[in-house]
Design a protein around this motif. Sequence first.
Motif, mmCIF file in Angstrom:
data_model
loop_
_atom_site.group_PDB
_atom_site.id
_atom_site.type_symbol
_atom_site.label_atom_id
_atom_site.label_comp_id
_atom_site.label_asym_id
_atom_site.label_seq_id
_atom_site.Cartn_x
_atom_site.Cartn_y
_atom_site.Cartn_z
ATOM 1 N N ALA A 63 -83.226 -56.479 61.050
ATOM 2 C CA ALA A 63 -82.155 -57.287 60.458
ATOM 3 C C ALA A 63 -81.969 -58.591 61.218
ATOM 4 C CB ALA A 63 -80.847 -56.489 60.440
ATOM 5 N N ARG A 64 -82.063 -58.531 62.554
ATOM 6 C CA ARG A 64 -81.935 -59.742 63.369
ATOM 7 C C ARG A 64 -83.040 -60.744 63.002
ATOM 8 N NH1 ARG A 64 -79.217 -59.142 67.576
ATOM 9 N NH2 ARG A 64 -80.036 -57.092 68.109
ATOM 10 N N GLU A 65 -84.250 -60.250 62.810
ATOM 11 C CA GLU A 65 -85.367 -61.129 62.428
ATOM 12 C C GLU A 65 -85.124 -61.745 61.057
ATOM 13 O OE1 GLU A 65 -88.916 -58.753 62.771
ATOM 14 O OE2 GLU A 65 -88.621 -58.466 64.925
ATOM 15 N N VAL A 66 -84.642 -60.940 60.113
ATOM 16 C CA VAL A 66 -84.384 -61.441 58.762
ATOM 17 C C VAL A 66 -83.248 -62.465 58.791
ATOM 18 C CG1 VAL A 66 -83.584 -60.797 56.450
ATOM 19 C CG2 VAL A 66 -85.282 -59.381 57.616
ATOM 20 N N LEU A 67 -82.160 -62.138 59.456
ATOM 21 C CA LEU A 67 -81.030 -63.066 59.537
ATOM 22 C C LEU A 67 -81.402 -64.370 60.247
ATOM 23 C CD1 LEU A 67 -78.220 -60.517 60.358
ATOM 24 C CD2 LEU A 67 -78.055 -62.234 58.551
ATOM 25 N N SER A 68 -82.334 -64.309 61.181
ATOM 26 C CA SER A 68 -82.742 -65.487 61.953
ATOM 27 C C SER A 68 -83.832 -66.294 61.267
ATOM 28 C CB SER A 68 -83.260 -65.054 63.338
ATOM 29 O OG SER A 68 -82.252 -64.393 64.047
ATOM 30 N N TYR A 69 -84.422 -65.752 60.229
ATOM 31 C CA TYR A 69 -85.561 -66.397 59.569
ATOM 32 C C TYR A 69 -85.125 -67.693 58.884
ATOM 33 C CZ TYR A 69 -89.624 -66.978 56.558
ATOM 34 O OH TYR A 69 -90.744 -67.463 55.925
ATOM 35 N N SER A 80 -91.338 -55.277 53.311
ATOM 36 C CA SER A 80 -91.178 -54.238 54.332
ATOM 37 C C SER A 80 -89.755 -54.092 54.855
ATOM 38 C CB SER A 80 -92.120 -54.517 55.504
ATOM 39 O OG SER A 80 -91.703 -55.672 56.195
ATOM 40 N N VAL A 81 -88.824 -54.927 54.385
ATOM 41 C CA VAL A 81 -87.473 -54.901 54.951
ATOM 42 C C VAL A 81 -86.455 -54.174 54.073
ATOM 43 C CG1 VAL A 81 -87.850 -56.971 56.339
ATOM 44 C CG2 VAL A 81 -86.841 -57.183 54.054
ATOM 45 N N GLY A 82 -86.863 -53.706 52.910
ATOM 46 C CA GLY A 82 -85.950 -52.975 52.042
ATOM 47 C C GLY A 82 -84.738 -53.803 51.659
ATOM 48 N N ALA A 83 -83.562 -53.174 51.686
ATOM 49 C CA ALA A 83 -82.318 -53.833 51.274
ATOM 50 C C ALA A 83 -81.878 -54.926 52.247
ATOM 51 C CB ALA A 83 -81.210 -52.793 51.113
ATOM 52 N N LEU A 84 -82.491 -54.995 53.435
ATOM 53 C CA LEU A 84 -82.178 -56.077 54.375
ATOM 54 C C LEU A 84 -82.623 -57.433 53.829
ATOM 55 C CD1 LEU A 84 -83.103 -54.389 57.775
ATOM 56 C CD2 LEU A 84 -80.825 -54.684 56.767
ATOM 57 N N ASP A 85 -83.426 -57.428 52.776
ATOM 58 C CA ASP A 85 -83.881 -58.655 52.119
ATOM 59 C C ASP A 85 -82.706 -59.574 51.767
ATOM 60 O OD1 ASP A 85 -86.048 -60.172 50.513
ATOM 61 O OD2 ASP A 85 -84.495 -59.772 49.012
ATOM 62 N N ARG A 86 -81.567 -58.995 51.500
ATOM 63 C CA ARG A 86 -80.393 -59.800 51.117
ATOM 64 C C ARG A 86 -79.939 -60.746 52.220
ATOM 65 N NH1 ARG A 86 -75.108 -56.439 50.408
ATOM 66 N NH2 ARG A 86 -74.167 -58.441 50.631
ATOM 67 N N TYR A 87 -80.356 -60.487 53.472
ATOM 68 C CA TYR A 87 -79.924 -61.312 54.590
ATOM 69 C C TYR A 87 -80.763 -62.574 54.787
ATOM 70 C CZ TYR A 87 -76.879 -57.474 56.033
ATOM 71 O OH TYR A 87 -75.911 -56.509 56.089
ATOM 72 N N ASP A 152 -91.534 -44.070 57.751
ATOM 73 C CA ASP A 152 -90.804 -45.236 58.250
ATOM 74 C C ASP A 152 -89.387 -45.208 57.696
ATOM 75 O OD1 ASP A 152 -92.873 -46.520 59.718
ATOM 76 O OD2 ASP A 152 -93.729 -47.274 57.842
ATOM 77 N N TRP A 153 -88.419 -45.478 58.576
ATOM 78 C CA TRP A 153 -87.045 -45.593 58.132
ATOM 79 C C TRP A 153 -86.844 -46.969 57.513
ATOM 80 C CZ3 TRP A 153 -83.543 -41.805 57.769
ATOM 81 C CH2 TRP A 153 -83.783 -40.626 58.475
ATOM 82 N N ILE A 154 -86.163 -46.997 56.382
ATOM 83 C CA ILE A 154 -85.918 -48.251 55.681
ATOM 84 C C ILE A 154 -84.473 -48.278 55.194
ATOM 85 C CG2 ILE A 154 -86.733 -47.377 53.450
ATOM 86 C CD1 ILE A 154 -88.012 -50.272 53.159
ATOM 87 N N VAL A 155 -83.878 -49.464 55.197
ATOM 88 C CA VAL A 155 -82.534 -49.637 54.675
ATOM 89 C C VAL A 155 -82.631 -49.711 53.157
ATOM 90 C CG1 VAL A 155 -80.488 -51.114 54.626
ATOM 91 C CG2 VAL A 155 -81.772 -50.836 56.770
ATOM 92 N N THR A 156 -81.915 -48.811 52.480
ATOM 93 C CA THR A 156 -81.979 -48.738 51.027
ATOM 94 C C THR A 156 -80.750 -49.334 50.333
ATOM 95 O OG1 THR A 156 -81.071 -46.490 51.090
ATOM 96 C CG2 THR A 156 -83.485 -46.725 51.029
ATOM 97 N N LYS A 157 -79.644 -49.441 51.090
ATOM 98 C CA LYS A 157 -78.420 -49.985 50.503
ATOM 99 C C LYS A 157 -77.591 -50.624 51.603
ATOM 100 C CE LYS A 157 -74.335 -48.586 47.822
ATOM 101 N NZ LYS A 157 -73.620 -47.434 47.252
ATOM 102 N N VAL A 158 -77.005 -51.775 51.300
ATOM 103 C CA VAL A 158 -76.130 -52.481 52.238
ATOM 104 C C VAL A 158 -74.768 -52.627 51.583
ATOM 105 C CG1 VAL A 158 -75.696 -54.657 53.429
ATOM 106 C CG2 VAL A 158 -78.026 -53.759 53.311
#
Length: 162
Positions: A63-69, A80-87, A152-158
């Motif tokens: 999530a930190r990588e996605v938010l910082s992108y 590969s980031v699942g629901a973290l894509d929203r960030y 692999d653990w993935i975030v499915t809902k935020v």
Amino acid sequence: MGKKINYIVCFVVSVLCLSACNKQSKDNMDLVKFYGQKKVDEIKVKCEDKNQIKVAETLVETAREVLSYTGSKEEADRKSVGALDRYYVFHGEYIGIESADVNIKLLTTKQEDNKGYIWIKYSAAYYDKESRLISASFDVTSRWEIELENNDWIVTKVEEYS
């Protein structure tokens, strides 16, 4: 006269103490309205399991990588980031973001079988090339539902309340 003042002071102090002990914070009441009491109670349970904490920390780092992108939508690793894509900030209407300052605090996690959740609190600020603030979010409480998919653990809902 002195005893009367002592009684009044003791009464006032007692009332203040009782009201402070009984009062839920406004933030907590808002969280309960948004998530429901059952989910908010999850935050109170501290995870002690090192393996579960490691899973959560790995997802927090993603999530930190996605938010910082700050790169292009085409070059982002969105699958590969699942629901973290929203960030990803390119989902917003912000132009000219050059840098990000991201802080994420893991509050708790729980995983059972192939499902679980993670609670975090994060802040993110985005700046242009002159270091002027473009957009920011502070102290956002977020609950992520996670699942084990292909080992692999993935975030499915935020779900989040800010």
